[in-house]
Design an enzyme around this catalytic site. Structure first.
Site, PDB file in Angstrom:
ATOM      1  N   GLY A   1      -7.282  -0.329   3.162  1.00 19.02           N
ATOM      2  CA  GLY A   1      -8.436   0.479   3.506  1.00 19.02           C
ATOM      3  C   GLY A   1      -8.145   1.463   4.628  1.00 19.02           C
TER       4      GLY A   1
ATOM      5  N   CYS B   1       2.648   7.452  10.044  1.00 20.41           N
ATOM      6  CA  CYS B   1       2.322   7.968   8.719  1.00 20.41           C
ATOM      7  C   CYS B   1       3.293   9.044   8.265  1.00 20.41           C
ATOM      8  CB  CYS B   1       0.884   8.492   8.679  1.00 20.41           C
ATOM      9  SG  CYS B   1      -0.334   7.242   9.148  1.00 20.41           S
TER      10      CYS B   1
ATOM     11  N   PHE C   1       4.943   4.332   7.774  1.00 18.80           N
ATOM     12  CA  PHE C   1       4.699   3.361   8.843  1.00 18.80           C
ATOM     13  C   PHE C   1       3.361   3.640   9.528  1.00 18.80           C
ATOM     14  CE2 PHE C   1       9.338   2.947   8.646  1.00 18.80           C
ATOM     15  CZ  PHE C   1       9.492   1.576   8.749  1.00 18.80           C
TER      16      PHE C   1
ATOM     17  N   ARG D   1       0.845  -1.200   0.000  1.00 17.79           N
ATOM     18  CA  ARG D   1       0.000   0.000   0.000  1.00 17.79           C
ATOM     19  C   ARG D   1       0.876   1.243   0.000  1.00 17.79           C
ATOM     20  NH1 ARG D   1       1.128   2.412   4.455  1.00 17.79           N
ATOM     21  NH2 ARG D   1       1.459   1.301   6.414  1.00 17.79           N
ATOM     22  N   GLY D   2       0.273   2.372  -0.344  1.00 22.29           N
ATOM     23  CA  GLY D   2       0.981   3.633  -0.255  1.00 22.29           C
ATOM     24  C   GLY D   2       1.159   4.056   1.197  1.00 22.29           C
ATOM     25  N   GLY D   3       2.017   5.039   1.418  1.00 22.68           N
ATOM     26  CA  GLY D   3       2.189   5.603   2.747  1.00 22.68           C
ATOM     27  C   GLY D   3       3.447   5.136   3.447  1.00 22.68           C
TER      28      GLY D   3
ATOM     29  N   HIS E   1      -0.976  -1.329  13.822  1.00 20.20           N
ATOM     30  CA  HIS E   1      -2.246  -2.034  13.985  1.00 20.20           C
ATOM     31  C   HIS E   1      -2.178  -2.828  15.282  1.00 20.20           C
ATOM     32  CE1 HIS E   1      -3.538  -0.873  10.091  1.00 20.20           C
ATOM     33  NE2 HIS E   1      -2.737  -1.686   9.407  1.00 20.20           N
TER      34      HIS E   1
ATOM     35  N   GLY F   1      -4.846   3.900   3.912  1.00 19.30           N
ATOM     36  CA  GLY F   1      -3.819   3.514   2.947  1.00 19.30           C
ATOM     37  C   GLY F   1      -4.391   2.480   2.011  1.00 19.30           C
TER      38      GLY F   1
END
Length: 260
Positions: free
Chosen positions: A178, A196, A94, A90-92, A97, A167
């Protein structure tokens, strides 16, 4: 919601299918789902959607504590690897979660809706903002920072905290990944990273619990579902599962947009 509404200048929000289609499957996993297993399942499902062999899917779950590194992550933004680190497409940068965070993996076919990744991201933000409003929390979007933010004047002038990260990746015009909405996670776990990639001291992270909003995950899920339908269309009744497994090119083939 009128699909002509706009945000970030000319970017529209609203992602209803262009033509009548099957309802989006809505799945809620109980317990903690291991990241590698979730990524494999998501990738396989997105491929099936692209082939026309499966309906679109929203999958709500929680992960054990871990960090993910997007395609723009820099090594210096990993301050302390307190938990496993997963490199993802995905983009972005660190992000974290963990338990108490509602992760939503959103697998939608953009060909059936609109081949517009910016519009999709803006609609995800609007979905979270409306969900928070149901819970009496005001979330806002920012033109220069993807995600959903809560103004914190109590912390000082210009201060605000991120309550939801976004992301995404797109493969064959099907979305993957998501959002991650902080319900009641251990916020100290974010200290191992620059979340982020946002290092400005005015910007932190928060959660519903930290804001004094005491709600269950089921309450959050109900609000998410209620606000999904006006923006994205019909969804099936929730299918609950009981697994507990804690174990860049930006084009139509593969693209990533990350929380920042």
């Amino acid at each position: 919601m009128d699909q002509s509404a706009t945000t970030r200048g000319e970017t529209r929000i609203g992602f209803l299918p262009a033509e009548p289609s099957l309802p989006v499957e809505w799945r809620v996993s109980e317990g903690l789902v291991g990241y590698d297993e979730a990524l494999a399942a998501m990738t396989a499902r997105a491929a099936a959607i692209a082939r026309g062999g499966a309906p679109e899917l929203v999958w709500l779950l929680q992960h054990p504590p871990l960090y993910t590194a997007g395609t723009s992550a820099r090594s210096e933004e990993l301050i302390e690897a307190r938990f496993p680190v997963h490199s993802v497409g995905r983009g972005g940068q660190f992000t974290y979660h963990g338990p108490g965070q509602r992760v939503g993996y959103v697998m939608l076919d953009l060909k059936r809706r609109a081949p517009d990744v910016r519009r999709f991201v803006a609609t995800l933000e609007e979905w979270i903002i409306r969900t928070l409003a149901q819970l009496n929390v005001r979330g806002e979007r920012r033109g220069d920072r993807i995600g959903v933010w809560v103004p914190r004047p109590d912390k000082g002038r210009g201060c605000e905290d991120k309550i939801a990260a976004i992301g995404v990746r797109v493969q064959r015009w099907v979305t993957l990944h998501g959002f991650a909405l902080n319900v009641a996670p251990d916020l100290s776990h974010f200290s191992g990273i620059v979340p982020c990639g946002v290092a400005d001291s005015r910007y932190g992270v928060t959660s519903l619990a930290a804001l004094g909003c005491s709600v269950s995950m089921s309450d959050v899920d109900a609000a998410l579902r209620a606000e999904f339908i006006p923006l994205f269309g019909d969804a099936d009744q929730a299918l609950r599962s009981t697994e507990n497994n804690s174990s860049p090119r930006r084009n139509a083939i593969s693209s990533g947009v990350g929380s920042r």
